[in-house]
Design an enzyme around this catalytic site. Structure first.
Site, PDB file in Angstrom:
ATOM      1  N   THR A  60      -0.651  -0.561   5.649  1.00  0.00           N
ATOM      2  CA  THR A  60      -0.148   0.810   5.495  1.00  0.00           C
ATOM      3  C   THR A  60      -0.962   1.687   4.529  1.00  0.00           C
ATOM      4  O   THR A  60      -0.434   2.668   4.014  1.00  0.00           O
ATOM      5  CB  THR A  60       1.330   0.801   5.057  1.00  0.00           C
TER       6      THR A  60
ATOM      7  N   ARG B  58       0.855  -1.206   0.000  1.00  0.00           N
ATOM      8  CA  ARG B  58       0.000   0.000   0.000  1.00  0.00           C
ATOM      9  C   ARG B  58       0.878   1.238   0.000  1.00  0.00           C
ATOM     10  O   ARG B  58       0.609   2.214  -0.680  1.00  0.00           O
ATOM     11  CB  ARG B  58      -0.942  -0.019   1.189  1.00  0.00           C
TER      12      ARG B  58
ATOM     13  N   PHE C 105      -2.676  -2.830  13.892  1.00  0.00           N
ATOM     14  CA  PHE C 105      -2.116  -1.560  14.361  1.00  0.00           C
ATOM     15  C   PHE C 105      -2.400  -0.416  13.387  1.00  0.00           C
ATOM     16  O   PHE C 105      -1.863   0.683  13.551  1.00  0.00           O
ATOM     17  CB  PHE C 105      -0.610  -1.694  14.621  1.00  0.00           C
ATOM     18  N   ASP C 106      -3.268  -0.666  12.384  1.00  0.00           N
ATOM     19  CA  ASP C 106      -3.727   0.445  11.547  1.00  0.00           C
ATOM     20  C   ASP C 106      -5.038   1.007  12.094  1.00  0.00           C
ATOM     21  O   ASP C 106      -5.587   1.962  11.530  1.00  0.00           O
ATOM     22  CB  ASP C 106      -3.882   0.029  10.079  1.00  0.00           C
TER      23      ASP C 106
ATOM     24  N   ASP D 264      -0.120  -6.458  -3.382  1.00  0.00           N
ATOM     25  CA  ASP D 264      -1.536  -6.162  -3.155  1.00  0.00           C
ATOM     26  C   ASP D 264      -2.041  -5.391  -4.369  1.00  0.00           C
ATOM     27  O   ASP D 264      -1.309  -5.221  -5.360  1.00  0.00           O
ATOM     28  CB  ASP D 264      -1.742  -5.399  -1.829  1.00  0.00           C
TER      29      ASP D 264
ATOM     30  N   TRP E 117      -7.912 -13.882  11.209  1.00  0.00           N
ATOM     31  CA  TRP E 117      -7.994 -12.410  11.355  1.00  0.00           C
ATOM     32  C   TRP E 117      -9.407 -11.917  11.597  1.00  0.00           C
ATOM     33  O   TRP E 117      -9.615 -10.908  12.245  1.00  0.00           O
ATOM     34  CB  TRP E 117      -7.371 -11.721  10.139  1.00  0.00           C
TER      35      TRP E 117
ATOM     36  N   GLU F 237     -10.280 -12.248   1.114  1.00  0.00           N
ATOM     37  CA  GLU F 237     -11.146 -11.299   0.416  1.00  0.00           C
ATOM     38  C   GLU F 237     -11.136 -11.472  -1.103  1.00  0.00           C
ATOM     39  O   GLU F 237     -11.132 -10.475  -1.841  1.00  0.00           O
ATOM     40  CB  GLU F 237     -10.743  -9.859   0.786  1.00  0.00           C
TER      41      GLU F 237
ATOM     42  N   HIS G  74      -6.856  -9.512  -4.373  1.00  0.00           N
ATOM     43  CA  HIS G  74      -5.814  -8.511  -4.110  1.00  0.00           C
ATOM     44  C   HIS G  74      -4.750  -8.508  -5.211  1.00  0.00           C
ATOM     45  O   HIS G  74      -3.552  -8.368  -4.925  1.00  0.00           O
ATOM     46  CB  HIS G  74      -5.165  -8.761  -2.733  1.00  0.00           C
TER      47      HIS G  74
HETATM   48  C1  ACM Z   1      -6.947  -8.843   5.785  1.00  0.00           C
HETATM   49  O1  ACM Z   1      -6.984  -7.937   6.641  1.00  0.00           O
HETATM   50  N1  ACM Z   1      -7.567  -8.710   4.630  1.00  0.00           N
HETATM   51  C2  ACM Z   1      -6.230 -10.070   6.046  1.00  0.00           C
END
Ligand code: ACM
Length: 542
Positions: free
Chosen positions: A474, A158, A422-423, A187, A391, A324, A261
């Site tokens: 990020t 990112r 941590f974002d 990504d 996650w 995703e 992604h």
């Molecule tokens: C994720 O946050 N898409 C693994």
């Protein structure tokens, strides 16, 4: 009193001090002698770097009799049994170590090179700030971790981070005794890994024409900055990063995220996609609708990617994403049903498991195992060799894929969105207006510290949890000060959660430890988030 973070298990102070000092501040007349077993170059060189560059001493290899600091390979008595067999087979080592400081010397006993690296982290913390005149109180310290996997993930797609930023990220993580560096290399917004035979990955997929200003929620109205952004890591860069991490006792887990992604990839190679069109390397955030197709050339490309990863990264685990992946394009493409019939895929929901199985097989060819985000265990359970990174822990939407992974005996690493991302913002309520832009939610230092990673699991299942890691996505983190602000001191809290498990000091005590630890971060130039409630007036405990 020097302080160690994460909190060591046992430390007993003795009479006296160990001292080493030059005759004057301007001379370099006294050297420090080190003796270590063959094969422990990594931890020794890490300690040496600190002693030479921070403490301003000359370091030499000497015989054990002459040494000021002696490393010895031996399991410290009274230590726990170390990682289980499945983790030992992946290169995890027994990290137990013991440091004994006497007036004459410092003796470090460790069961492995990684144990020696943890001892060096403790020593570097204790010596930090001292220059030319070193002094430690005499003590015996016995220490070892609760969790075998203590990871830090870093999204270098990112926003692209130069090699020096990556090395610094690893240095700081190693200093807090994290032992896995999860390197998110691809990504929608940028592909960072060159693969031989696919030059457009570096010429095209690594670059985007701009970046959205503001939050993705306002995508429709937000402007673009119009600044070309990107970069990639040469294979030489990657080898440097791997060697740097290894010298600090850290594994490097590379991640190539497929079959979703992949918008950057499809911009360079539209033939791997479902529309035949180049979508453009993504300049906003959110989830891209684009996915890989099922054509032979796509799998051939994935084989070359896996070959490249196996050549560059020694860690037996490789992360191949899996999160995703939207099914929309697969449902609409006229070619997908034909290929599904040829490949024996029963329905669209079978496409992702098909990818997972093929990737597991490609990696097995190189003696590697796949790690994937928890989507890989949705529907059909994958091959038990696949390791699940959990996650999606939302209470509202409990897929229980962590428990499924444990029941199916897939390895499980916790990456819980609500505790380790941590974002996320660090303030709720009006205070949030004073925070830098972040993705959403709120994850305070205290939330991180109070997390009990094993709380959801009955004892019989809990033993299958390998550990956990922080995620540093990020999208909203464009530069080093902002990175530091999001990661520290939350990473300090997580390091203690994972090092000590349930047997850790309470939050107020942690805050007072942190207060004494922050000068170290100041000296290292870490622009951590400064404000948290003042600690209570205690303690003299190291
Ligand atoms: C994720 O946050 N898409 C693994």
């Amino acid at each position: 009193m020097p302080c160690i973070l994460p909190e060591p298990r046992r430390i007993t102070f003795k009479e006296g001090n160990w001292r080493k000092s030059h005759l004057s501040h301007f001379s370099r007349d006294v050297r420090i002698g080190i003796h270590a077993p063959v094969g422990w170059r990594g931890p020794v060189s890490w300690l040496q770097k600190g002693l030479e560059h921070e403490q301003m001493f000359r370091v030499e290899d000497v015989s054990p009799e002459e040494a000021d600091i002696v490393f010895e390979k031996r399991l410290p008595s009274g230590s726990l049994s170390g990682p289980k067999d499945d983790l030992l087979m992946l290169g995890f080592q027994n990290e137990a170590y013991r440091i004994e400081v006497t007036p004459d010397r410092i003796l470090i006993a460790a069961a492995s090179a990684h144990g020696a690296s943890r001892a060096v982290a403790s020593l570097r913390q204790m010596l930090s700030g001292q220059r030319a005149r070193l002094e430690l109180p005499c003590f015996v310290l016995e220490d070892e971790p609760s969790f075998a996997w203590r990871g830090m993930h870093f999204d270098c797609s990112r926003h692209f981070w130069c090699v020096d930023d990556v090395l610094r990220f690893i240095d700081l993580a190693a200093l807090h005794k994290f032992n896995v560096f999860h390197w998110h290399l691809t990504d929608d917004q940028g592909w960072r890994l060159p693969v031989e035979g696919y030059p457009r990955l570096s010429d095209c997929a690594a670059w985007r024409d701009g970046t959205m200003v503001g939050h993705d929620c306002d995508r429709a109205t937000n402007p673009q900055d119009g600044i070309r952004h990107g970069g990639f890591y040469s294979h030489e860069d990657i080898r440097r990063v791997v060697a740097h991490a290894e010298a600090r006792g850290m594994h490097v887990l590379p991640e190539i995220d497929v079959p979703g992604h992949v918008q950057a990839l499809l911009t360079a190679y539209p033939e791997f996609g479902n529309t035949g069109l180049a979508p453009g390397v993504r300049t906003c955030w959110g989830i891209s609708p684009h996915t890989l197709n099922l054509e032979p050339q796509t799998f051939e490309f994935l084989e070359r990617v896996v070959d490249t990863l196996a050549e560059l990264f020694p860690f037996p685990l490789v992360h191949l994403g899996g999160d995703e992946a939207k099914t929309g394009e697969w449902m609409e493409s006229p070619r997908i049903p034909e290929r599904m019939a040829e490949l024996g895929i029963p329905d669209v929901l079978g496409i992702q498991p098909f990818f997972t199985q093929r990737l597991v097989e490609m990696l097995a060819h190189h003696g590697r195992r796949m790690v994937g985000w928890d989507e890989i265990i949705e529907g059909k359970a994958p091959d038990a060799s696949a390791v699940v990174m959990y996650w999606r822990d939302s209470e509202k939407n409990d897929h229980a894929l962590d428990r499924k992974a444990l029941e199916c005996r897939n390895g499980l690493v916790l990456a819980n969105w609500s505790k380790t991302y941590f974002d996320l913002y660090q303030e709720a309520g009006p205070g949030r207006d004073f925070e830098p832009l972040a993705i959403c939610g709120c994850l305070t230092l205290e939330d991180v510290y109070r997390w009990n990673p094993l709380a959801r699991y009955p004892e019989a299942l809990a033993t299958g949890v390998w550990g956990a890691q922080a995620q540093v996505w990020t999208e909203y983190i464009p530069n080093r000060p902002h990175l530091d602000y999001m990661v520290y001191p939350r990473a300090c809290a997580l390091s203690q959660v994972l090092w000590r498990g349930a047997d850790r000091e309470d939050f107020p005590h942690f805050l007072s430890r942190l207060e004494r630890h922050l000068p170290l971060l100041d000296r290292l130039g870490v622009a951590y988030r400064p404000s948290f409630p003042p600690p209570p007036d205690n303690t003299s405990q190291p």
